[in-house]
Motif scaffolding. Structure first.
Motif, mmCIF file in Angstrom:
data_model
loop_
_atom_site.group_PDB
_atom_site.id
_atom_site.type_symbol
_atom_site.label_atom_id
_atom_site.label_comp_id
_atom_site.label_asym_id
_atom_site.label_seq_id
_atom_site.Cartn_x
_atom_site.Cartn_y
_atom_site.Cartn_z
ATOM 1 N N ARG A 1 -23.922 34.807 46.828
ATOM 2 C CA ARG A 1 -23.043 35.244 46.882
ATOM 3 C C ARG A 1 -22.343 33.703 47.066
ATOM 4 O O ARG A 1 -22.797 33.262 48.042
ATOM 5 C CB ARG A 1 -22.368 36.094 47.049
ATOM 6 N N GLU A 2 -20.941 33.611 46.431
ATOM 7 C CA GLU A 2 -19.721 32.387 47.312
ATOM 8 C C GLU A 2 -20.086 32.432 48.301
ATOM 9 O O GLU A 2 -20.249 31.791 49.647
ATOM 10 C CB GLU A 2 -18.959 32.130 46.155
ATOM 11 N N ASP A 3 -19.496 33.983 48.882
ATOM 12 C CA ASP A 3 -19.736 33.750 50.472
ATOM 13 C C ASP A 3 -20.473 33.654 51.166
ATOM 14 O O ASP A 3 -20.290 33.330 52.523
ATOM 15 C CB ASP A 3 -18.857 35.190 50.413
ATOM 16 N N ILE B 1 -29.608 42.586 41.967
ATOM 17 C CA ILE B 1 -28.454 42.260 41.791
ATOM 18 C C ILE B 1 -28.009 43.428 42.471
ATOM 19 O O ILE B 1 -28.069 44.557 42.112
ATOM 20 C CB ILE B 1 -28.311 42.552 39.995
ATOM 21 N N GLU B 2 -27.001 43.434 42.469
ATOM 22 C CA GLU B 2 -26.236 44.953 43.776
ATOM 23 C C GLU B 2 -25.554 45.187 43.171
ATOM 24 O O GLU B 2 -25.018 44.742 42.144
ATOM 25 C CB GLU B 2 -25.201 43.910 44.435
ATOM 26 N N MET C 1 -25.539 34.239 35.479
ATOM 27 C CA MET C 1 -24.205 34.407 35.592
ATOM 28 C C MET C 1 -23.515 34.999 36.518
ATOM 29 O O MET C 1 -24.170 36.870 36.929
ATOM 30 C CB MET C 1 -24.258 34.745 34.396
ATOM 31 N N THR C 2 -22.372 35.412 37.016
ATOM 32 C CA THR C 2 -21.761 35.615 38.404
ATOM 33 C C THR C 2 -20.371 36.364 37.946
ATOM 34 O O THR C 2 -20.284 37.112 38.362
ATOM 35 C CB THR C 2 -21.234 33.921 39.689
ATOM 36 N N LYS C 3 -19.747 35.794 37.249
ATOM 37 C CA LYS C 3 -18.531 36.524 36.099
ATOM 38 C C LYS C 3 -18.084 37.397 35.944
ATOM 39 O O LYS C 3 -19.535 37.617 35.385
ATOM 40 C CB LYS C 3 -18.220 35.215 35.774
ATOM 41 N N GLN C 4 -17.786 38.670 36.416
ATOM 42 C CA GLN C 4 -17.623 39.885 35.491
ATOM 43 C C GLN C 4 -17.310 40.028 34.296
ATOM 44 O O GLN C 4 -16.093 39.778 34.637
ATOM 45 C CB GLN C 4 -17.301 40.950 36.784
ATOM 46 N N ILE C 5 -17.401 41.097 33.389
ATOM 47 C CA ILE C 5 -16.839 40.920 32.303
ATOM 48 C C ILE C 5 -17.489 42.438 31.824
ATOM 49 O O ILE C 5 -18.859 43.125 32.330
ATOM 50 C CB ILE C 5 -17.915 40.057 31.022
ATOM 51 N N THR C 6 -15.690 43.124 31.796
ATOM 52 C CA THR C 6 -15.740 44.277 31.023
ATOM 53 C C THR C 6 -16.005 44.084 29.660
ATOM 54 O O THR C 6 -15.310 43.736 28.555
ATOM 55 C CB THR C 6 -15.246 45.133 31.357
ATOM 56 N N VAL C 7 -16.850 45.127 28.830
ATOM 57 C CA VAL C 7 -17.960 45.136 27.748
ATOM 58 C C VAL C 7 -16.868 46.357 26.885
ATOM 59 O O VAL C 7 -17.621 47.466 27.210
ATOM 60 C CB VAL C 7 -19.372 44.617 27.081
ATOM 61 N N ALA D 1 -27.150 43.191 32.790
ATOM 62 C CA ALA D 1 -27.272 44.239 33.861
ATOM 63 C C ALA D 1 -25.849 44.785 34.514
ATOM 64 O O ALA D 1 -25.003 44.564 33.783
ATOM 65 C CB ALA D 1 -27.832 43.991 35.595
ATOM 66 N N PHE D 2 -24.799 46.466 34.164
ATOM 67 C CA PHE D 2 -24.331 46.430 33.708
ATOM 68 C C PHE D 2 -23.566 47.594 35.425
ATOM 69 O O PHE D 2 -25.270 47.988 35.657
ATOM 70 C CB PHE D 2 -23.537 47.661 32.286
ATOM 71 N N ARG D 3 -22.453 47.402 35.750
ATOM 72 C CA ARG D 3 -22.118 48.287 36.849
ATOM 73 C C ARG D 3 -21.407 49.599 35.819
ATOM 74 O O ARG D 3 -19.690 48.500 35.713
ATOM 75 C CB ARG D 3 -21.736 48.049 38.074
ATOM 76 N N GLY D 4 -21.269 50.366 35.765
ATOM 77 C CA GLY D 4 -20.218 51.012 34.827
ATOM 78 C C GLY D 4 -20.364 50.253 33.344
ATOM 79 O O GLY D 4 -21.206 50.217 31.940
ATOM 80 N N SER D 5 -19.214 50.165 32.801
ATOM 81 C CA SER D 5 -18.991 48.561 31.201
ATOM 82 C C SER D 5 -18.749 47.497 31.035
ATOM 83 O O SER D 5 -18.817 46.883 31.104
ATOM 84 C CB SER D 5 -18.574 49.415 30.387
ATOM 85 N N THR D 6 -19.139 46.970 32.980
ATOM 86 C CA THR D 6 -19.562 46.143 33.518
ATOM 87 C C THR D 6 -20.583 45.200 33.712
ATOM 88 O O THR D 6 -20.818 45.625 34.893
ATOM 89 C CB THR D 6 -18.400 45.954 34.539
#
Length: 378
Positions: free
Chosen positions: A367-369, A70-71, A1-7, A35-40
């Motif tokens: 990643r897409e880039d 996962i960066e 999954m690549t979309k970032q979503i805040t939970v 995997a999270f970065r903060g709440s994302t």
């Protein structure tokens, strides 16, 4: 999954209600790591549960290795989905798997925020001492899911294409004739230039419906390990890779003259190692999704008409193609069917072991880039 979503879920049942949408698929017999970065949420990894506890260490190692790539991942939540009853004992396989995964993730520097078990009779958090012996009610998750906005279409396994008696009969006649009269002259009369495996694959990818002769020849080629490997790689990466995979096969010589294809063939050196790395997903060059989807559509339509004994090789092709797109459950389903027909089928066993270990292709993390850079800006 690549979309970032805040939970912003406030309860475990709300998180579990959201999880199938985050994963993009329904979840059964799975180990899922968010995997999270903060709440994302920045990554969701799903692996099929192995059939034996002895395979848990391999599965956990694969999952932890994937999370490490996962960066900017900081925290994780681990969830086990099982079709068994909610485990009461601390020694149950599901609890021990979460404990093993959590320990390895913490050793790797991640904060393990929670661990959940979702069973056939209930659910619960392994760090919540108030969970009832039989788990909390699954209706809590269902009720929360009903109130959620739809973030994405769930990748439910679509119904198989319907078989057609007349079409299946034509295919069966061609298969019998191929075994009885499969000389080069007969093949050329039936298929023309498509006797060449490269030409055959390109034709079935770009035509709405294959002929009975094309389907029969494709099934026959899929029964051969060498041709089967070349077929999936050609579908995923193009004709030049198919030609590289077939180098050294008696009677085959590359026909492509495109400069880019020639450059790729030269760069690979036609090496067996190059082909193996592609087949095992140890490359950051992502397959062409449209080609893979077209390949899946063709082979799954072919499978419904094939006599049962001819299906294992084609199931292997379908399994690998689904795996290339990250659809582990569908890949496993095809391999299970192949092994039901032929328990000793070597390639089905190898793929089942490899994919069942939680192996993910390198391109899943591109990643897409970076993908555009790998393709020279295209």
């Amino acid at each position: 999954m690549t979309k970032q979503i805040t939970v912003r879920a406030v309860g475990g049942h709300e998180f579990l209600a959201l999880l199938p949408q985050l994963a993009g698929t329904s979840l059964r017999r799975s180990l899922v790591c968010v995997a999270f970065r903060g709440s994302t949420v920045i990554g969701v990894l799903r692996h099929d549960l192995p059939r034996r506890m002895a395979d848990h260490p391999v599965l956990v190692a694969a999952m932890v290795g994937a999370v490490c790539r996962i960066e900017q991942a900081e925290g994780v939540i681990v969830t086990v989905y099982t079709d068994r009853e909610y485990p009461r004992s601390a020694a149950a396989a599901e609890r021990r798997l979460i404990e093993r995964a959590s320990a390895r993730l913490e050793d790797a520097g991640f904060e393990v925020r929670d661990g959940f078990i979702v069973a056939s009779t209930g659910w619960g958090s392994v760090i919540d001492p108030t969970v009832p012996v039989r788990g909390r009610e699954l209706e809590l998750i269902d009720a929360a899911a009903a109130e959620l906005p739809v973030l994405a279409e769930l990748a439910e396994e679509p119904p198989p294409p319907s078989s057609d008696r007349a079409r299946a009969a034509r295919l069966r006649r061609r298969l019998v004739a191929l075994r009885e009269h499969g000389s080069i002259e007969w093949l050329q009369r039936e298929l023309g230039g498509q006797i060449d495996p490269i030409e055959l694959v390109e034709r079935v990818l770009h035509e709405p419906a294959a002929t009975a002769a094309q389907g029969a020849w494709f099934a026959e080629l899929s029964a051969s390990a060498v041709f089967r490997d070349a077929i999936v790689l050609q579908i995923a990466f193009g004709t030049s890779v198919g030609e590289i995979a077939l180098q050294g096969v008696a009677g085959f010589s590359p026909t492509g003259d495109d400069a880019a294809d020639a450059s790729l063939r030269d760069a690979s050196g036609g090496s067996e190692e190059f082909v193996t790395e592609l087949y095992l997903g140890r490359t950051r060059l992502r397959p062409e999704t449209k080609r893979v989807e077209a390949g899946i559509e063709f082979v799954e339509r072919l499978l419904v008409d094939l006599p049962r004994s001819y299906r294992p090789g084609v199931h292997c092709v379908a399994g690998w193609l689904h795996w290339a797109l990250g659809r582990g459950s569908r890949a496993g389903s095809h391999l299970d069917r192949a092994l039901e027909i032929d328990p000793d089928h070597a390639m089905a066993r190898l793929l089942d072991t490899y994919l069942g270990s939680g192996a993910l292709p390198e391109w899943a993390f591109v990643r897409e880039d970076e993908r555009r850079e790998l393709l020279g800006g295209r």
